[in-house]
Scaffold this motif. Structure first.
Motif: not given
Length: 422
Positions: A164-170
């Motif tokens: 998962c891309r960093r900006a979408l992990v949260e």
């Protein structure tokens, strides 16, 4: 007449942001240093910072956000430890259901051997009182801790492991937690409703009313549902606001009002049925979002199709059949009289109070249905699915994150500039 619902979360089919979930993007080398943003400043250091970049919650909500593990855990440990040492103490009233009845109460015991608040003689039943407020507050602590622990130690590592891309992990963590909660809530709620006389029999919502006494497990389930929705009022103020923030806030307030009022006025049968009806669709919706974030396109699309079907059946057929039962069956079974001494609270005013809240909830569901239909039509016309409701900022953050990766790679390979002469 409680209701739980979308995070109930969402209702628009949040599949992809501005691009198809499975569109591949170029891979970049692992970051060695904090990348620079477009403004030339250091990029967010954590996944949460990347997700919430440019937005900050109210200071009170920020304090809640930053203390979701240690403080709740310390309080839970204190309360549970005190309860184990002295179950009849004040701490025991906080951690366990209160007001067991001894058979001397003025209201008659239920007569049938069939489930929540409607059980055979010999089963321990519970009444209601002020200690229930403390139990709900304890539930808020429990849900706060569990949400933070599951997201931090299970879902974020899972998101990273799945690419998962960093900006979408949260965002994966937020939606993954909802999958966990709704699966648990739906399973427990279905057990109670399936083993009840009102399983696909709406007239039993009203027969033998008032249903003043509840079994311990069912009472705990109902109050923990209220605790979850109170906790969700905090959650939507520590997450970056989405397009439908106002609708979500209204939904959570209506849900809490319905759970509280149905519990106090002894209408927990229809309340539990509504909660189960809402839970099932949210499992699929949040699952589809998670599949989208890790770019599992086919599974994402299949789950979304299932979600649309379940949404229509559960929230615009089953749910409306319950509302219709309130409108058509209740007046033929119950007198519209106000008699609190007998546990009877369904007066004409009470009737219209519940009808108004249930129709307000349906109005919110119809608004979200409109957004879902827009997504479906775009897909039918050949466009990539786009969440018209909530997740646009995820795409923006993903694009910015990728731009930062490109900037870092360029900065790492570009020759140093010569200093200008004075």
């Amino acid at each position: 007449m409680a209701t739980s619902t979308i995070h109930r979360h969402s209702t628009a089919a949040s599949m992809a942001g501005r691009v198809s979930p499975c569109v591949s993007r170029p891979a970049f080398p692992a970051k060695q240093h904090a990348p620079l943003s477009k403004a030339g400043t250091a990029a967010p250091a954590t996944d949460a910072d990347a997700h919430h970049a440019g937005w900050h919650p109210h200071p009170i909500m920020a304090a809640y956000r930053d203390n979701q593990l240690k403080v709740p855990l310390a309080l839970i440990t204190l309360i549970v430890g005190g309860t184990l040492l002295a179950p009849d103490s004040l701490l025991g009233h906080i951690a366990l259901p209160s007001y067991p009845i001894d058979g001397t109460e003025p209201l008659p015991r239920p007569r049938s051997a069939a489930a929540p608040g409607f059980v055979a003689d010999g089963t321990q039943l519970y009444g209601k009182g002020a200690y229930d407020v403390a139990f709900v507050a304890f539930g808020v602590l429990v849900w706060t801790f569990l949400r933070a622990a599951v997201i931090d130690y299970v879902l974020r590592p899972t998101a990273k492991a799945l690419g998962c891309r960093r900006a979408l992990v949260e965002r994966f963590g937020e939606q993954g937690w909802l999958v966990v909660y709704y699966t648990l809530s739906f399973s427990v709620g279905t057990y109670f409703v399936y083993n009840s006389p009102y399983w696909y029999n709406t007239s039993q919502f009203w027969i033998d009313y008032p249903h003043a006494y509840l079994t311990g497990p069912f009472k705990s389930y109902y109050l923990m549902q209220l605790a979850f929705w109170i906790q969700q009022l905090f959650v939507i103020h520590i997450e970056k606001p989405r397009k439908d923030h106002v609708q979500m806030l209204a939904h959570h307030l209506v849900t809490c009002a319905l759970i509280i009022s149905s519990y106090y006025t002894n209408f927990t049968r229809i309340g539990s049925a509504v909660l189960v009806t809402m839970d099932v669709g949210d499992i699929l919706l949040s699952s589809a979002k998670c599949f989208n974030y890790v770019r599992w396109r086919r599974l994402c699309d299949a789950t979304f199709v299932a979600f649309v079907g379940v949404w229509l059946y559960s929230r615009h057929y089953i749910y409306l059949s319950m509302v219709w039962s309130l409108w058509s069956e209740l007046p033929t079974i119950l007198p519209l009289t106000w008699a609190p001494e007998r546990g009877h609270y369904m007066s004409t005013g009470g009737f219209w109070f519940f009808m108004t809240l249930l129709l307000a909830l349906q109005a919110l569901l119809l608004m979200w249905l409109y957004m879902i239909v827009r997504v479906v039509l775009k897909v039918v016309r050949g466009s990539a699915p786009e969440d018209n409701r909530s997740d646009d900022e995820a795409s923006d953050n993903e694009d910015e994150d990728e731009d930062e990766d490109e900037q870092q790679q360029t900065a790492a390979t570009a020759p140093p500039k010569k200093a200008k002469r004075a």
